[in-house]
Design an enzyme around this catalytic site. Structure first.
Site, mmCIF file in Angstrom:
data_model
loop_
_atom_site.group_PDB
_atom_site.id
_atom_site.type_symbol
_atom_site.label_atom_id
_atom_site.label_comp_id
_atom_site.label_asym_id
_atom_site.label_seq_id
_atom_site.Cartn_x
_atom_site.Cartn_y
_atom_site.Cartn_z
ATOM 1 N N ASP A 82 -5.507 9.926 -11.032
ATOM 2 C CA ASP A 82 -4.207 10.009 -10.414
ATOM 3 C C ASP A 82 -4.694 10.714 -8.952
ATOM 4 O O ASP A 82 -5.171 11.700 -8.879
ATOM 5 C CB ASP A 82 -3.180 10.773 -11.205
ATOM 6 C CG ASP A 82 -1.894 10.724 -10.606
ATOM 7 O OD1 ASP A 82 -1.580 9.665 -10.162
ATOM 8 O OD2 ASP A 82 -1.068 11.531 -10.827
ATOM 9 N N ASP A 104 -6.276 7.504 -2.979
ATOM 10 C CA ASP A 104 -4.756 7.937 -2.396
ATOM 11 C C ASP A 104 -5.059 7.978 -0.778
ATOM 12 O O ASP A 104 -5.336 9.451 -0.483
ATOM 13 C CB ASP A 104 -4.189 8.912 -3.067
ATOM 14 C CG ASP A 104 -2.640 9.245 -2.278
ATOM 15 O OD1 ASP A 104 -2.512 8.551 -1.285
ATOM 16 O OD2 ASP A 104 -2.031 10.155 -2.678
HETATM 17 O O1 G3H Z 1 1.144 13.724 -8.482
HETATM 18 C C1 G3H Z 1 0.615 14.492 -8.861
HETATM 19 C C2 G3H Z 1 0.588 14.991 -10.381
HETATM 20 O O2 G3H Z 1 1.876 15.140 -10.552
HETATM 21 C C3 G3H Z 1 -0.200 16.042 -10.517
HETATM 22 O O3 G3H Z 1 -0.752 16.960 -9.553
HETATM 23 O O4 G3H Z 1 -2.015 18.046 -11.242
HETATM 24 O O5 G3H Z 1 -2.419 18.353 -8.926
HETATM 25 O O6 G3H Z 1 -0.448 19.286 -9.873
HETATM 26 P P1 G3H Z 1 -1.481 18.250 -9.989
HETATM 27 P P1 13P Z 2 6.698 13.146 -11.371
HETATM 28 O O1 13P Z 2 6.586 14.510 -10.420
HETATM 29 O O2 13P Z 2 8.139 12.597 -10.814
HETATM 30 O O3 13P Z 2 6.449 13.309 -12.872
HETATM 31 O O4 13P Z 2 5.505 12.146 -10.775
HETATM 32 C C1 13P Z 2 4.274 12.188 -11.265
HETATM 33 C C2 13P Z 2 3.499 11.428 -10.534
HETATM 34 O O5 13P Z 2 3.764 10.539 -9.654
HETATM 35 C C3 13P Z 2 2.168 11.267 -10.568
HETATM 36 O O6 13P Z 2 1.347 10.713 -9.834
HETATM 37 ZN ZN ZN Z 3 2.150 10.310 -7.872
#
Ligand code: G3H
Ligand code: 13P
Ligand code: ZN
Length: 307
Positions: A82, A104
């Site tokens: 992600d 991204d």
């Molecule tokens: O869009 C991002 C996801 O919600 C996760 O982000 O694991 O770096 O906090 P993170």
């Molecule tokens: P939310 O913060 O709405 O759960 O979105 C998550 C997301 O887009 C991860 O890529």
């Molecule tokens: Zn996202």
């Protein structure tokens, strides 16, 4: 069952007009909850990790857990990176067994975004790894980068056509009014559904909705009752999610709701049973809460019964 390319999961959803949830994991309990929900709902699954989540868990632990979940559940599942912010992290994931990566480049200009996406596709295709890119800018917080309202910009349909033609990317994340985190809208929750439909007609690939958590009043009230401080938290209403799917969204990303339900369950146990200190008695109910949350999403997205 072994992991499959995300493209295969999205193809069926795209043709039959339902959406598949992509759920972020950060630890073993959340991973098990997501796989168990998919198994109970007989839903295809996309399970994903940000690069900070990979750092938190460690690549080897993560891969071993995901493989165990796929084997135990027997569900067709893709492991997806992600918001991959660099070519390096995308390549590392491809090498480690991910079956899908998001590159991204939404923080770059159009040309830079095309270049970085093409570079990742060059490595991904021979490995049968799906590639998702993002065009436009969501508001909110991603990996410590804050995209404020005025800098967030919605995806331009003409640019989307050029981007898809130039890159041949497999799936495209579009900015249509959502943002990451628990504070999505200052006023009314408005999604640009028309824009989804226009892009859907203009490009023939699955579209992705980021920032799709519901942040229900129910979970915020419960969290608040047990000590959380989340004034003004607001998410995407279920009706908007349904419209987004009807108008062409095929993959829906959920992280915040998982975080909210997981930590609210923990808050409740610690508050109501102050004598408990066995982690299994604290994390077990949290795992159950996440499983139920994911099941509800699978039903809402229409992926239940499709595996
Ligand atoms: O869009 C991002 C996801 O919600 C996760 O982000 O694991 O770096 O906090 P993170
Ligand atoms: P939310 O913060 O709405 O759960 O979105 C998550 C997301 O887009 C991860 O890529
Ligand atoms: Zn996202």
């Amino acid at each position: 069952m072994s992991l499959i390319p995300m493209k295969e999961i999205l193809q069926d959803a795209y043709l039959k007009k339902y959406a598949v949830g992509a759920f972020n994991t950060n630890n073993m309990e959340i991973t098990q909850a997501i796989f168990n929900a998919a198994k109970e709902e007989k839903s295809p699954l996309i399970i994903m990790c940000s690069d900070t989540a990979i750092k938190y868990m460690g690549m080897d632990y993560l891969i071993a857990m995901i493989k165990a979940g796929a084997k135990e559940s027997g569900i067709p599942a893709a492991l997806h990176l992600d918001h991959g912010k660099s070519i390096d992290i995308a390549l590392q994931c491809i090498k480690s067994g991910f079956t899908s990566v998001m590159i991204d480049g939404s923080h770059l200009d159009f040309k830079g975004n095309v270049e970085i996406t093409k570079e990742v596709i060059k490595a991904a295709r021979p490995a049968r790894v799906t590639v998702e890119a993002e065009l436009g800018k969501l508001g909110g917080i991603e990996d410590n980068v804050i995209v404020l309202g005025k800098d967030a910009c919605l995806t331009d349909p003409q640019e989307a056509v050029k981007f898809v033609t130039d890159t041949d990317v497999d799936a495209l994340a579009v900015a249509v009014g959502t943002s990451h985190g628990a504070y999505k809208f200052e006023g009314d929750a408005i999604l640009d559904i028309e824009r989804i439909l226009t892009i859907r007609h203009a490009v023939n690939i699955p579209l992705v909705l980021h920032g799709a958590s519901g942040v229900s009043e129910e979970v915020i009230n419960k969290a608040t009752m047990y000590g959380a401080h989340l004034p003004g938290a607001k998410g995407v209403p279920e009706e908007s999610i349904k419209k987004a799917i009807e108008n062409g969204i095929t993959k829906i990303n959920i992280d915040t709701d998982i975080r909210l339900f997981f930590t609210t369950a923990i808050r409740e146990i610690l508050f109501t049973k102050p004598d408990i200190f066995d982690p299994r008695k604290i994390c077990g109910p949290a795992r159950e809460a996440v499983k139920e949350t994911v099941r509800v999403k699978m039903k809402l997205f229409g992926s239940s019964g499709k595996a």
